[in-house]
Design a protein around this motif. Structure first.
Motif, short mmCIF file in Angstrom:
data_model
loop_
_atom_site.label_atom_id
_atom_site.label_comp_id
_atom_site.label_asym_id
_atom_site.label_seq_id
_atom_site.Cartn_x
_atom_site.Cartn_y
_atom_site.Cartn_z
N SER A 52 0.85 -1.18 0.00
CA SER A 52 0.00 0.00 0.00
C SER A 52 0.89 1.23 0.00
O SER A 52 1.85 1.31 0.77
CB SER A 52 -0.92 0.02 1.22
OG SER A 52 -1.75 1.16 1.20
N PHE A 108 -5.93 4.43 7.47
CA PHE A 108 -5.04 3.28 7.52
C PHE A 108 -5.50 2.24 8.54
O PHE A 108 -5.11 1.07 8.47
CB PHE A 108 -3.62 3.75 7.85
CG PHE A 108 -2.57 2.71 7.69
CD1 PHE A 108 -1.96 2.14 8.79
CD2 PHE A 108 -2.23 2.26 6.43
CE1 PHE A 108 -1.00 1.16 8.63
CE2 PHE A 108 -1.27 1.28 6.27
CZ PHE A 108 -0.65 0.73 7.38
N LEU A 156 -6.85 -1.11 7.09
CA LEU A 156 -5.90 -2.18 6.76
C LEU A 156 -5.41 -2.87 8.02
O LEU A 156 -5.31 -4.11 8.06
CB LEU A 156 -4.73 -1.61 5.97
CG LEU A 156 -3.62 -2.60 5.61
CD1 LEU A 156 -4.16 -3.79 4.82
CD2 LEU A 156 -2.50 -1.90 4.82
N LEU A 186 -5.81 -6.87 8.87
CA LEU A 186 -4.66 -7.75 9.12
C LEU A 186 -4.76 -8.44 10.49
O LEU A 186 -4.39 -9.61 10.62
CB LEU A 186 -3.36 -6.95 9.02
CG LEU A 186 -2.99 -6.44 7.62
CD1 LEU A 186 -1.72 -5.60 7.67
CD2 LEU A 186 -2.81 -7.61 6.66
N ALA A 242 3.18 -7.15 4.69
CA ALA A 242 2.59 -5.91 4.19
C ALA A 242 3.64 -4.81 4.21
O ALA A 242 4.25 -4.54 5.24
CB ALA A 242 1.39 -5.50 5.05
N ILE A 252 4.18 -0.78 3.49
CA ILE A 252 3.50 0.49 3.30
C ILE A 252 4.55 1.53 2.98
O ILE A 252 5.46 1.79 3.78
CB ILE A 252 2.70 0.90 4.56
CG1 ILE A 252 1.60 -0.13 4.86
CG2 ILE A 252 2.05 2.26 4.35
CD1 ILE A 252 2.01 -1.21 5.81
N ILE A 269 -3.04 -2.51 -2.22
CA ILE A 269 -4.12 -2.02 -1.36
C ILE A 269 -4.21 -0.51 -1.49
O ILE A 269 -3.21 0.20 -1.31
CB ILE A 269 -3.88 -2.39 0.12
CG1 ILE A 269 -3.68 -3.90 0.29
CG2 ILE A 269 -5.04 -1.89 0.98
CD1 ILE A 269 -4.91 -4.73 -0.02
N LEU A 320 -6.21 2.78 0.12
CA LEU A 320 -7.05 3.24 1.22
C LEU A 320 -7.58 4.65 0.97
O LEU A 320 -8.14 5.27 1.86
CB LEU A 320 -6.26 3.22 2.53
CG LEU A 320 -5.73 1.84 2.94
CD1 LEU A 320 -4.76 1.96 4.10
CD2 LEU A 320 -6.87 0.91 3.29
N GLY A 346 -12.99 -2.83 7.21
CA GLY A 346 -11.90 -3.75 7.48
C GLY A 346 -12.33 -5.20 7.36
O GLY A 346 -11.57 -6.05 6.89
N LEU A 360 -12.37 -6.14 3.71
CA LEU A 360 -11.01 -6.33 3.20
C LEU A 360 -10.44 -7.65 3.68
O LEU A 360 -9.80 -8.38 2.89
CB LEU A 360 -10.12 -5.17 3.65
CG LEU A 360 -8.63 -5.29 3.29
CD1 LEU A 360 -8.43 -5.50 1.80
CD2 LEU A 360 -7.86 -4.07 3.76
N CYS A 361 -10.68 -8.01 4.92
CA CYS A 361 -10.22 -9.30 5.44
C CYS A 361 -10.84 -10.44 4.64
O CYS A 361 -10.16 -11.42 4.30
CB CYS A 361 -10.57 -9.44 6.92
SG CYS A 361 -10.09 -11.02 7.64
#
Length: 496
Positions: free
Chosen positions: A306, A316, A319, A323, A341, A343, A392, A394, A442, A445-446
């Protein structure tokens, strides 16, 4: 009763004298104006020995192809490309500058230059591009109160810095291409300079300045309403407009009766898909993987990337929540791969989220998960995207009609995307189930991470998205720029 009138007279007199003095200074020091009869001249002396060896990149090859009998390249299409922000963090404006220069235009690229942020090496190497740094306001607001106090001082500082750079540190140009936002004081200064120098103004709309200000102050704040009026007033008289989405073109027409040309972001040539061997070779150089029991060949883990500016319009925590939930589920479903991940980026909220990540790690909420932050060179950033399994985004969009350029970068390397999709323009770029997936929380996204990385049909879904992203990678910046901006600037060179 005479006292208020006396005070009012003194204040009015002071304002009048100050305004008169400023107008007199401007008149006495008027910058030179652009003349259609005096094209910019480039000679062989403008190129170094290194430039002649790297002729395509430096523009020397173009000079050789188009020089006249006297050894001079005459350029009528001169452009000031202006961004009141860091040039290194403004890839679209750098792409504009490169496209103009590669097609025979002369560019002054004006903006902030942060030594810690790489400017595109092709921009720095091109001799038809002159980078003009402007000074940065030396103070930062740390609270809403300090923001309201410092804002007028910052605007005054930026006004004089930008006016000086556009009017006196650069030659008069035929065109001025301005990034918006920021709108204040950019649009006012640009209009003034264009009036004084006989320059045509073009505004490149990335978003709306007032909508970004509303994130900090609220949509009905007086300063936000003033900013909305200011933005529309100083934009209307521009010669032409570009906008990053069709939806933004529609809003500009409805809100301010501005006719804008859609000029979608597309990836530049340095962003390309990598082979599997190139991906593995790059990942083996990353220090984050030292000592980790990851098998780079069978991909018993997944890399997600990301890119963020760590600002309020990118939440943020979405994400992080995804996670943490994924790590909890993986304790039960061992078939799910581990996640690394990365960033990238810099910004005001980075320290806050890094401390939050550290807290989750200490509490054991991110078992078998690596979260690392990085600031990478242009080349390494492209390789990281090309090595990842999923990008990703956001970006939540303050206006609802802009698009994150990071998604375009990801598509340029053939990387599929999962992003916040709860705004109007999202579907202009990401096709659900074809090259990416949208989410609104979230938990969603998971769920996407489980579906794409799980053993049951996950591989086929991810492969299908990657195929779609690879198709999207074939659409490049120059293909979009030429018929729109190139035609407007009369720069599109079909000989090349």
């Amino acid at each position: 009763m005479a006292f208020p009138w006396l005070l009012l007279w003194e204040v009015s007199l002071t304002v009048a004298v100050t305004a008169s003095t400023l107008v007199t200074i401007i008149i006495l020091t008027l910058p030179s104006a652009f003349s259609h009869f005096k094209p910019h001249e480039v000679t062989e002396a403008d190129f170094t020995d290194d430039d002649t060896e790297d002729a395509e990149r430096s523009g020397f090859a173009y000079y050789q192809q188009h020089e006249n009998e006297a050894g001079t390249l005459e350029i009528d299409a001169t452009v000031q490309v202006v961004v009141l922000g860091d040039i290194g963090r403004s890839p679209r404006m750098q792409y504009h500058a490169l496209s103009i220069a590669n097609n025979g235009g002369k560019v002054d690229l004006i903006g902030y230059v942060d030594p810690s942020v790489d400017i595109n090496p092709d921009v720095k190497a091109h001799r038809l591009i002159n980078i003009v740094p402007i000074p940065v306001f030396p103070f930062q607001a740390t609270s809403r109160l300090s923001f309201l106090f410092l804002a007028p001082l910052k605007v005054a500082f930026q006004f004089q810095a930008l006016y000086h750079a556009l009017g006196y540190r650069t030659k008069a140009c035929k065109w001025m291409l301005v990034q918006n936002p920021p709108s204040i004081p950019t649009l006012m200064v640009a209009q003034l300079i264009c009036f004084l120098r006989n320059t045509k103004l073009v505004i490149d709309w990335h978003n709306f300045g007032y909508s970004i200000l509303a994130l900090r102050l609220g949509p009905e704040h007086l300063l936000v309403r003033i900013s909305r009026w200011y933005e529309g007033y100083f934009a209307k008289s521009a010669t032409a407009h570009f906008a990053v989405t069709n939806a933004m073109c529609r809003v500009l027409k409805e809100k301010w009766n501005i006719d804008a040309l859609p000029l979608h972001d597309r990836p530049a040539n340095h962003l390309r898909p990598l082979t599997e061997n190139e991906r593995i070779a790059f990942l083996k150089t990353r220090p984050e993987l030292e000592g980790q029991p990851f098998n780079l060949d069978d991909r018993s883990w997944r890399l997600i990337v990301s890119s963020t500016s760590w600002t309020p319009d990118e939440d943020f925590s979405i994400l992080l929540d995804a996670l943490v939930r994924y790590a909890t589920i993986r304790k039960r479903e061992k078939s799910l791969p581990r996640i690394w991940a990365v960033i990238t980026g810099k910004g005001p909220l980075q320290a806050y989220y890094k401390s939050k990540i550290q807290q989750y790690v200490q509490e054991g909420n991110l078992n078998d998960t690596i979260i690392s932050t990085a600031w990478l060179s242009t080349t390494d950033y492209a390789r990281l995207l090309g090595s990842a399994d999923l990008g990703i985004s956001l970006h939540t969009s303050s206006s609802g009609v802009d698009l994150p350029m990071k998604v375009v970068d990801m598509f340029g390397t053939g990387l599929p995307v999962a992003g916040w999709g709860q705004f109007e323009a999202w579907s202009e770029l990401v096709k659900e189930g074809e090259n990416g997936r949208g989410f609104g929380s979230g938990d969603e996204l998971c769920g996407i991470l489980q579906q794409l990385f799980g053993q049951e049909d996950g591989g086929r879904q991810l492969s299908r998205l990657r195929d779609g992203a690879l198709r999207e990678s074939e659409r490049r910046w120059e293909d979009e720029w030429g018929p729109v901006a190139g035609q407007l600037f009369q720069l599109r060179n079909d000989e090349r």
